[in-house]
Motif scaffolding. Structure first.
Motif, PDB file in Angstrom:
ATOM      1  N   PHE A   1     -18.979  60.381  50.685  1.00  0.00           N
ATOM      2  CA  PHE A   1     -18.261  61.648  50.084  1.00  0.00           C
ATOM      3  C   PHE A   1     -18.806  62.945  50.652  1.00  0.00           C
ATOM      4  CE2 PHE A   1     -18.899  58.127  46.783  1.00  0.00           C
ATOM      5  CZ  PHE A   1     -17.405  57.836  46.716  1.00  0.00           C
ATOM      6  N   ASP A   2     -19.223  62.806  51.972  1.00  0.00           N
ATOM      7  CA  ASP A   2     -19.605  64.405  52.531  1.00  0.00           C
ATOM      8  C   ASP A   2     -18.583  65.264  52.405  1.00  0.00           C
ATOM      9  OD1 ASP A   2     -19.473  61.930  54.703  1.00  0.00           O
ATOM     10  OD2 ASP A   2     -18.698  63.889  55.342  1.00  0.00           O
ATOM     11  N   TYR A   3     -18.994  66.391  52.160  1.00  0.00           N
ATOM     12  CA  TYR A   3     -18.034  67.690  51.745  1.00  0.00           C
ATOM     13  C   TYR A   3     -18.312  68.687  52.934  1.00  0.00           C
ATOM     14  CZ  TYR A   3     -15.884  71.743  50.109  1.00  0.00           C
ATOM     15  OH  TYR A   3     -15.129  72.927  50.060  1.00  0.00           O
ATOM     16  N   VAL A   4     -17.092  68.900  53.739  1.00  0.00           N
ATOM     17  CA  VAL A   4     -17.111  70.255  54.617  1.00  0.00           C
ATOM     18  C   VAL A   4     -15.954  71.140  54.283  1.00  0.00           C
ATOM     19  CG1 VAL A   4     -16.803  71.132  57.013  1.00  0.00           C
ATOM     20  CG2 VAL A   4     -18.076  68.936  56.466  1.00  0.00           C
ATOM     21  N   PRO A   5     -16.339  72.513  53.888  1.00  0.00           N
ATOM     22  CA  PRO A   5     -15.425  73.319  53.446  1.00  0.00           C
ATOM     23  C   PRO A   5     -14.127  73.270  54.489  1.00  0.00           C
ATOM     24  CG  PRO A   5     -17.603  74.215  53.189  1.00  0.00           C
ATOM     25  CD  PRO A   5     -17.813  73.048  53.898  1.00  0.00           C
ATOM     26  N   GLU A   6     -13.018  73.643  53.693  1.00  0.00           N
ATOM     27  CA  GLU A   6     -11.885  73.681  54.622  1.00  0.00           C
ATOM     28  C   GLU A   6     -11.750  74.550  55.615  1.00  0.00           C
ATOM     29  OE1 GLU A   6      -8.165  73.926  52.472  1.00  0.00           O
ATOM     30  OE2 GLU A   6      -8.631  72.085  51.357  1.00  0.00           O
ATOM     31  N   ASN A   7     -12.387  75.717  55.529  1.00  0.00           N
ATOM     32  CA  ASN A   7     -12.563  76.936  56.597  1.00  0.00           C
ATOM     33  C   ASN A   7     -13.587  76.445  57.631  1.00  0.00           C
ATOM     34  OD1 ASN A   7     -14.791  77.327  55.156  1.00  0.00           O
ATOM     35  ND2 ASN A   7     -14.116  79.365  54.546  1.00  0.00           N
TER      36      ASN A   7
ATOM     37  N   LEU B   1     -28.486  85.635  52.474  1.00  0.00           N
ATOM     38  CA  LEU B   1     -28.242  85.372  51.025  1.00  0.00           C
ATOM     39  C   LEU B   1     -27.303  86.291  50.694  1.00  0.00           C
ATOM     40  CD1 LEU B   1     -31.890  84.692  49.674  1.00  0.00           C
ATOM     41  CD2 LEU B   1     -30.420  83.151  50.969  1.00  0.00           C
ATOM     42  N   GLY B   2     -26.653  85.597  49.520  1.00  0.00           N
ATOM     43  CA  GLY B   2     -25.289  86.407  49.101  1.00  0.00           C
ATOM     44  C   GLY B   2     -24.257  86.545  49.832  1.00  0.00           C
ATOM     45  N   HIS B   3     -24.028  85.692  50.920  1.00  0.00           N
ATOM     46  CA  HIS B   3     -22.811  85.545  51.660  1.00  0.00           C
ATOM     47  C   HIS B   3     -22.156  84.456  51.726  1.00  0.00           C
ATOM     48  CE1 HIS B   3     -25.225  89.050  53.569  1.00  0.00           C
ATOM     49  NE2 HIS B   3     -24.277  89.240  54.082  1.00  0.00           N
ATOM     50  N   SER B   4     -20.764  84.153  51.625  1.00  0.00           N
ATOM     51  CA  SER B   4     -20.063  83.206  51.725  1.00  0.00           C
ATOM     52  C   SER B   4     -19.116  83.034  52.956  1.00  0.00           C
ATOM     53  CB  SER B   4     -19.029  83.352  50.565  1.00  0.00           C
ATOM     54  OG  SER B   4     -18.213  84.591  50.463  1.00  0.00           O
ATOM     55  N   VAL B   5     -19.083  82.064  53.528  1.00  0.00           N
ATOM     56  CA  VAL B   5     -18.137  81.913  54.692  1.00  0.00           C
ATOM     57  C   VAL B   5     -16.694  82.010  54.796  1.00  0.00           C
ATOM     58  CG1 VAL B   5     -17.660  80.079  56.636  1.00  0.00           C
ATOM     59  CG2 VAL B   5     -20.038  80.317  55.636  1.00  0.00           C
ATOM     60  N   GLN B   6     -16.125  82.867  55.592  1.00  0.00           N
ATOM     61  CA  GLN B   6     -14.817  83.112  55.382  1.00  0.00           C
ATOM     62  C   GLN B   6     -13.987  82.364  56.490  1.00  0.00           C
ATOM     63  OE1 GLN B   6     -13.800  85.405  52.787  1.00  0.00           O
ATOM     64  NE2 GLN B   6     -15.820  84.984  52.555  1.00  0.00           N
ATOM     65  N   GLY B   7     -14.567  81.958  57.309  1.00  0.00           N
ATOM     66  CA  GLY B   7     -13.878  81.285  58.567  1.00  0.00           C
ATOM     67  C   GLY B   7     -14.626  81.064  59.663  1.00  0.00           C
ATOM     68  N   ALA B   8     -14.449  80.398  60.921  1.00  0.00           N
ATOM     69  CA  ALA B   8     -15.059  80.269  62.210  1.00  0.00           C
ATOM     70  C   ALA B   8     -14.309  79.863  63.029  1.00  0.00           C
ATOM     71  CB  ALA B   8     -16.301  79.208  62.117  1.00  0.00           C
ATOM     72  N   GLU B   9     -14.614  80.190  64.203  1.00  0.00           N
ATOM     73  CA  GLU B   9     -13.788  79.636  65.575  1.00  0.00           C
ATOM     74  C   GLU B   9     -14.846  79.467  66.699  1.00  0.00           C
ATOM     75  OE1 GLU B   9     -14.324  84.114  65.911  1.00  0.00           O
ATOM     76  OE2 GLU B   9     -13.117  82.761  64.300  1.00  0.00           O
ATOM     77  N   VAL B  10     -14.388  79.068  67.879  1.00  0.00           N
ATOM     78  CA  VAL B  10     -15.133  78.635  68.906  1.00  0.00           C
ATOM     79  C   VAL B  10     -14.678  79.721  70.097  1.00  0.00           C
ATOM     80  CG1 VAL B  10     -16.116  77.138  70.758  1.00  0.00           C
ATOM     81  CG2 VAL B  10     -15.627  76.218  68.387  1.00  0.00           C
ATOM     82  N   ARG B  11     -15.630  80.524  70.595  1.00  0.00           N
ATOM     83  CA  ARG B  11     -15.477  81.448  71.638  1.00  0.00           C
ATOM     84  C   ARG B  11     -16.624  81.353  72.455  1.00  0.00           C
ATOM     85  NH1 ARG B  11     -14.554  85.412  67.794  1.00  0.00           N
ATOM     86  NH2 ARG B  11     -16.252  86.746  68.511  1.00  0.00           N
ATOM     87  N   ASP B  12     -16.172  81.498  73.862  1.00  0.00           N
ATOM     88  CA  ASP B  12     -17.575  81.377  74.809  1.00  0.00           C
ATOM     89  C   ASP B  12     -18.577  80.317  74.457  1.00  0.00           C
ATOM     90  OD1 ASP B  12     -16.208  83.814  75.981  1.00  0.00           O
ATOM     91  OD2 ASP B  12     -17.153  84.973  74.445  1.00  0.00           O
ATOM     92  N   ASN B  13     -18.268  79.239  74.115  1.00  0.00           N
ATOM     93  CA  ASN B  13     -18.825  78.032  74.056  1.00  0.00           C
ATOM     94  C   ASN B  13     -20.078  78.349  73.113  1.00  0.00           C
ATOM     95  OD1 ASN B  13     -19.253  75.440  74.918  1.00  0.00           O
ATOM     96  ND2 ASN B  13     -21.273  75.901  75.862  1.00  0.00           N
ATOM     97  N   LYS B  14     -19.703  79.148  71.975  1.00  0.00           N
ATOM     98  CA  LYS B  14     -20.508  79.415  70.784  1.00  0.00           C
ATOM     99  C   LYS B  14     -19.547  79.239  69.536  1.00  0.00           C
ATOM    100  CE  LYS B  14     -24.384  80.858  72.416  1.00  0.00           C
ATOM    101  NZ  LYS B  14     -25.919  80.518  72.292  1.00  0.00           N
TER     102      LYS B  14
END
Length: 414
Positions: free
Chosen positions: A142-148, A282-295
């Motif tokens: 049941f591990d949960y990873v946010p869709e974004n 703190l007080g920050h939410s993740v909006q999204g992510a991508e991979v660029r330049d191997n990071k």
């Protein structure tokens, strides 16, 4: 036909097996012993539960964690001394050897309905029939990873439950997302292992449990906030000690309590390690992510609406667990379709039985029915005793029926 098959060999599965064995209930138990603890929690972690609340249940409390520690010269106290992860896993393996030698280190790959109960298939090809199936599968399904974040490749993203070895991240930049116990443990352990860590959490303030020891609290303090397996306080005591009463509460109230109770927080022993050594956003939410330049580049937004970007070699999503029966793919789709559910979890009777006769759930999957205690090892005693009583009564009724039927047959023959 086998009476009962137990699937899962963590504290709940081992506890049920110990009680079944004591009452003479025929069973087989399958699974890798203490798998969630041995393979899915970070090496070096300390348990948030106190020592007295970390026992695996046997009928007469013959083999408690305290007894194991005394036998092996391990420092122990009911409260005040954190239980090390390796101590708890060693205890679980010793419990298996001493109390549940029947455990079979095989995985159940399918469970289907049959005319008399259930047909199970193991990973070694064996098939067996059982009247009852007990699912003690723990958290790993049941591990949960946010869709974004879920779209990122495994090289750059993992859930906190996917690792045990912290040292693999030595010298790497790591972003830990979350503000609960797993996130705080991982952040502290990664920093101590030589990783460059940032902690990102929606909370504006991190929370930690206080350290409590019995001899440091006055009588009045103990009356006001009694200690329990879920921590101090009358509410915690109710949730810990009265899961049968919790089961009688209205559905909506149970769901709300399980959702709100014992929210994200770390143990007292990790507070200084995080607050004094780990950089935090703190007080920050993740909006999204991508991979660029191997990071991995992560876009976050503060409560003030300001957006920023941070990057790292790897992201660990310590974002918790969400029970969803559809994740139990080894359970036949027909069974899952027939089962009554509430918020993705099985609706259980007072004996932990689902709406599909003979199929029982314990542990985290039973939390919405019996309360927050089902998320902790402390709940294993209640679950084991409850299911054992139900099966023992069923066996007794069948034995009485057979006795009466035999007597009637004997009279008719004469």
């Amino acid at each position: 036909m086998l009476n009962s098959a137990i699937i899962g060999a963590g504290p709940y599965g081992l506890s049920m097996a110990a009680h079944f064995r004591s009452r003479g209930i025929p069973f087989r138990i399958f699974g890798r012993p203490m798998d969630s603890w041995r393979a899915h929690m970070p090496k070096g972690m300390l348990l948030k539960s106190d020592g007295f609340a970390s026992n695996i249940s046997d009928p007469d409390d013959q083999f408690t964690l305290g007894k194991f520690c005394a036998d092996h010269g391990i420092e122990y106290s009911d409260t005040g001394i954190p239980v090390r992860l390796d101590t708890f896993t060693r205890y679980g393996l010793a419990f298996k050897e001493r109390i549940v030698p029947e455990l079979e280190d095989n995985q159940v790959v399918s469970v289907e309905r049959s005319s008399q109960g259930y047909l199970l298939q193991l990973d070694n090809g064996e098939k067996l029939s059982a009247r009852n199936v007990m699912l003690a599968v723990g958290i790993t399904h049941f591990d949960y990873v946010p869709e974004n974040l879920a779209h990122l490749p495994a090289e750059f993203l993992s859930h906190s439950a996917w690792h045990h070895d912290v040292d693999q991240f030595r010298g790497r930049e790591v972003i830990v997302i979350g503000g609960g116990s797993s996130a705080l443990d991982w952040a502290a352990l990664l920093q101590e292992a030589g990783a460059d860590v940032q902690l990102v959490a929606r909370q504006t303030v991190l929370k930690f449990h206080g350290k409590l020891t019995g001899n440091q609290r006055s009588l009045w303090e103990r009356i006001q906030r009694p200690q329990s397996g879920l921590g101090p306080g009358w509410r915690s005591s109710f949730y810990a000690n009265a899961p049968a009463a919790f089961h009688r509460l209205p559905d909506s109230l149970r769901l709300e309590i399980v959702k709100r109770t014992l929210g994200p927080s770390g143990g007292w022993f990790v507070k200084d390690r995080v607050m004094n050594h780990v950089p935090q956003l703190l007080g920050h939410s993740v909006q999204g992510a991508e991979v660029r330049d191997n990071k991995a580049h992560v876009h976050i937004q503060g409560h003030d609406g300001v957006e920023r970007e941070i990057r790292a070699d790897h992201i660990i999503a310590a974002t918790g667990y969400k029970v969803n029966l559809e994740r139990l793919t080894f359970v036949g789709s027909e069974i899952r379709a027939r089962m009554n559910t509430l918020a993705g979890t099985p609706v259980l009777s007072s004996t932990c039985e689902s709406s599909v006769p003979g199929l029982y759930f314990v542990g985290i999957a039973a939390a919405n029915s019996f309360g927050p205690v089902m998320r902790f090892a402390f709940g294993a005693d209640f679950a084991a005793r409850t299911v054992t009583r139900a099966l023992a009564k069923s066996l007794s009724r069948k034995a009485e029926f057979v006795t009466v039927a035999s007597a009637v047959t004997a009279r008719s023959e004469h």
